[in-house]
Design a protein around this motif. Structure first.
Motif, short mmCIF file in Angstrom:
data_model
loop_
_atom_site.label_atom_id
_atom_site.label_comp_id
_atom_site.label_asym_id
_atom_site.label_seq_id
_atom_site.Cartn_x
_atom_site.Cartn_y
_atom_site.Cartn_z
N GLN A 89 0.85 -1.20 0.00
CA GLN A 89 0.00 0.00 0.00
C GLN A 89 0.88 1.25 0.00
O GLN A 89 1.87 1.31 0.74
CB GLN A 89 -0.85 0.06 1.27
CG GLN A 89 -2.06 -0.86 1.24
CD GLN A 89 -2.94 -0.62 2.46
OE1 GLN A 89 -2.44 -0.52 3.58
NE2 GLN A 89 -4.22 -0.51 2.24
N CYS A 90 0.49 2.23 -0.80
CA CYS A 90 1.21 3.51 -0.81
C CYS A 90 1.11 4.15 0.58
O CYS A 90 0.04 4.16 1.18
CB CYS A 90 0.60 4.42 -1.88
SG CYS A 90 1.22 6.11 -1.81
N ALA A 91 2.23 4.70 1.05
CA ALA A 91 2.25 5.28 2.41
C ALA A 91 1.36 6.51 2.53
O ALA A 91 0.94 6.85 3.62
CB ALA A 91 3.69 5.65 2.78
N TYR A 92 1.06 7.18 1.43
CA TYR A 92 0.30 8.43 1.50
C TYR A 92 -1.17 8.29 1.09
O TYR A 92 -2.04 8.88 1.72
CB TYR A 92 0.97 9.51 0.64
CG TYR A 92 2.38 9.82 1.05
CD1 TYR A 92 2.73 9.92 2.40
CD2 TYR A 92 3.39 10.02 0.11
CE1 TYR A 92 4.04 10.20 2.79
CE2 TYR A 92 4.70 10.30 0.48
CZ TYR A 92 5.01 10.39 1.82
OH TYR A 92 6.30 10.67 2.20
N CYS A 93 -1.43 7.54 0.00
CA CYS A 93 -2.83 7.45 -0.46
C CYS A 93 -3.46 6.10 -0.14
O CYS A 93 -4.68 5.94 -0.30
CB CYS A 93 -2.93 7.73 -1.96
SG CYS A 93 -2.25 6.42 -3.01
N ARG A 94 -2.65 5.13 0.27
CA ARG A 94 -3.14 3.80 0.64
C ARG A 94 -3.67 2.99 -0.55
O ARG A 94 -4.32 1.96 -0.35
CB ARG A 94 -4.23 3.90 1.73
CG ARG A 94 -3.68 4.19 3.10
CD ARG A 94 -2.92 2.97 3.57
NE ARG A 94 -2.15 3.19 4.76
CZ ARG A 94 -2.50 2.79 5.98
NH1 ARG A 94 -3.64 2.16 6.15
NH2 ARG A 94 -1.72 3.01 7.00
N ILE A 115 6.01 4.39 -2.25
CA ILE A 115 4.76 5.09 -2.58
C ILE A 115 4.41 4.85 -4.05
O ILE A 115 5.23 4.35 -4.82
CB ILE A 115 4.86 6.61 -2.30
CG1 ILE A 115 5.94 7.28 -3.15
CG2 ILE A 115 5.10 6.86 -0.82
CD1 ILE A 115 5.93 8.81 -3.04
N CYS A 116 3.19 5.24 -4.42
CA CYS A 116 2.75 5.04 -5.80
C CYS A 116 3.33 6.13 -6.70
O CYS A 116 3.81 7.16 -6.23
CB CYS A 116 1.22 5.03 -5.87
SG CYS A 116 0.45 6.63 -5.64
N ALA A 117 3.24 5.91 -8.00
CA ALA A 117 3.81 6.85 -8.97
C ALA A 117 3.13 8.22 -8.89
O ALA A 117 3.79 9.25 -9.00
CB ALA A 117 3.68 6.27 -10.38
N ASP A 118 1.80 8.24 -8.68
CA ASP A 118 1.09 9.52 -8.64
C ASP A 118 1.50 10.36 -7.42
O ASP A 118 1.77 11.55 -7.55
CB ASP A 118 -0.43 9.29 -8.61
CG ASP A 118 -0.97 8.90 -9.98
OD1 ASP A 118 -0.26 9.10 -10.98
OD2 ASP A 118 -2.11 8.39 -10.04
N CYS A 119 1.55 9.74 -6.24
CA CYS A 119 1.97 10.48 -5.05
C CYS A 119 3.40 10.99 -5.21
O CYS A 119 3.73 12.11 -4.82
CB CYS A 119 1.85 9.61 -3.80
SG CYS A 119 0.15 9.43 -3.21
N ASN A 120 4.25 10.16 -5.82
CA ASN A 120 5.63 10.56 -6.03
C ASN A 120 5.72 11.77 -6.95
O ASN A 120 6.47 12.71 -6.69
CB ASN A 120 6.42 9.38 -6.62
CG ASN A 120 7.90 9.64 -6.64
OD1 ASN A 120 8.48 10.06 -5.64
ND2 ASN A 120 8.53 9.42 -7.78
N ASN A 167 -7.27 13.92 -3.06
CA ASN A 167 -8.59 13.85 -3.71
C ASN A 167 -8.50 14.10 -5.21
O ASN A 167 -9.45 14.52 -5.85
CB ASN A 167 -9.56 14.82 -3.03
CG ASN A 167 -10.07 14.26 -1.71
OD1 ASN A 167 -10.58 13.14 -1.65
ND2 ASN A 167 -9.89 15.01 -0.63
N ARG A 168 -7.31 13.78 -5.78
CA ARG A 168 -7.05 14.05 -7.20
C ARG A 168 -8.00 13.30 -8.14
O ARG A 168 -8.39 13.83 -9.18
CB ARG A 168 -5.60 13.69 -7.52
CG ARG A 168 -5.24 12.24 -7.25
CD ARG A 168 -3.74 12.02 -7.21
NE ARG A 168 -3.40 10.66 -6.86
CZ ARG A 168 -2.59 10.31 -5.87
NH1 ARG A 168 -2.02 11.24 -5.12
NH2 ARG A 168 -2.32 9.05 -5.62
N LYS A 169 -8.35 12.07 -7.77
CA LYS A 169 -9.22 11.29 -8.66
C LYS A 169 -10.60 11.95 -8.74
O LYS A 169 -11.18 12.08 -9.81
CB LYS A 169 -9.32 9.86 -8.14
CG LYS A 169 -9.99 8.93 -9.13
CD LYS A 169 -10.01 7.51 -8.61
CE LYS A 169 -10.89 6.63 -9.47
NZ LYS A 169 -11.18 5.34 -8.82
ZN LIG Z 1 -0.06 7.12 -3.41
#
Ligand SMILES: [Zn+2]
Length: 217
Positions: free
Chosen positions: A55-60, A95-100, A169-171
Motif C-alpha cells: 500500500q502507498c504510504a500516502y494514499c493507501r 509510494i505510488c507513482a502519482d503520489c511521487n 482527492n485528485r481522482k
Molecule cells: Zn499514493
C-alpha cells in the motif's frame, strides 16, 4: 502503533557503499538513481513493499508487486533538500507513482533549519510532531485520515497537510465518481468525524465533503 514498525536494516556492504558514494563533497541527490546502487534500491523497495503490505504510504492505494515504476522508493524528507538523510532507513518507504509525482520536494519538516546560519539538523527527527504530513515510521494513518469510497477526510492537521501535499482527492477532482455508493455506516462515520472535530476550519472541510457525498448519492 506506526504503520511501519521495523525500519530497513542495511547490510555492511550496502552501508559501506552508500557511505563511500554520498560522503564525497561532489555527491548529489540525483546520484540516488545511479546504476551502481540498483541492487540497494531494489532491496529497499522489496522490504518496504512487504512491510507496507503493498500500500502507498500516502494514499493507501495498491502499489505494484512487480514493477518499480508504481512502487517507488520515497525519501519522506526530500533528498534534494537533505542529502545527508539519503540513506536514513526511517526516511524511506514506498509510494505510488502519482503520489511521487505530486509530492516531489515539498518541505515537510515543521521546523525548517536555517541553512544560512549553518544550523542544519544532522540528526533525523525522532518524533511525529517534527513532520507536517503523515509519516509511516511514526504515525498511524487511520488516526489522521479517513478514506470512504475514494474520498479523503482529514482527522488532524497532519491529515489535512497530507491531503494537500499529495493532492489525495485528485481522482475526484479529475474524474468525479461514476457509481458512488455510501452505506449508512460510512455516512455515520463521516458525521461522527464532524461531531468530534474541534478545529473550525477542518469542520468546514468535512462538512463540504459530506455535502458532496450526499449530492452523489
Ligand atoms: Zn499514493
Amino acid at each position: 502503533m506506526p504503520d511501519i514498525s521495523k525500519p530497513y536494516v542495511f547490510s555492511e556492504d550496502f552501508e559501506r557503499r552508500l557511505k563511500d558514494k554520498f560522503s564525497k563533497s561532489e555527491a548529489k541527490h540525483t546520484n540516488w538513481q545511479d546504476e551502481d546502487i540498483t541492487d540497494i534500491r531494489s532491496s529497499i523497495r522489496e522490504y518496504y513493499r512487504t512491510e507496507q503490505k503493498a500500500q502507498c504510504a500516502y494514499c493507501r492505494q495498491t502499489i505494484s508487486l512487480t514493477s518499480a515504476s508504481n512502487c517507488q522508493v520515497e525519501h519522506i524528507v526530500p533528498k534534494s533538500k537533505y542529502i545527508h538523510f539519503i540513506a536514513e532507513p526511517k526516511n524511506l518507504c514506498v509510494i505510488c507513482a502519482d503520489c511521487n509525482e505530486i509530492k516531489r520536494s515539498q518541505e515537510i519538516l515543521n521546523d525548517v533549519p536555517d541553512v544560512t546560519n549553518n544550523t542544519r539538523i544532522r540528526r533525523y527527527p525522532r518524533t511525529s510532531g517534527a513532520f507536517k504530513i503523515v509519516h509511516p515510521h511514526f504515525d498511524n494513518y487511520s488516526e489522521h485520515l479517513l478514506i470512504i469510497n475514494g474520498f479523503y477526510f482529514d482527522k488532524s492537521t497532519k491529515g489535512g497537510y497530507t491531503i494537500v501535499f499529495c493532492n489525495l482527492n485528485r481522482k475526484l477532482h479529475k474524474l468525479g465518481y461514476e457509481n458512488p455508493e455510501f452505506s449508512d455506516i460510512e455516512l455515520m462515520e463521516v458525521m461522527q468525524t464532524y461531531i468530534s472535530e474541534t478545529d473550525a476550519l477542518r469542520k468546514i472541510h468535512i462538512l463540504r465533503r459530506f455535502r458532496e457525498m450526499l449530492i452523489l448519492i
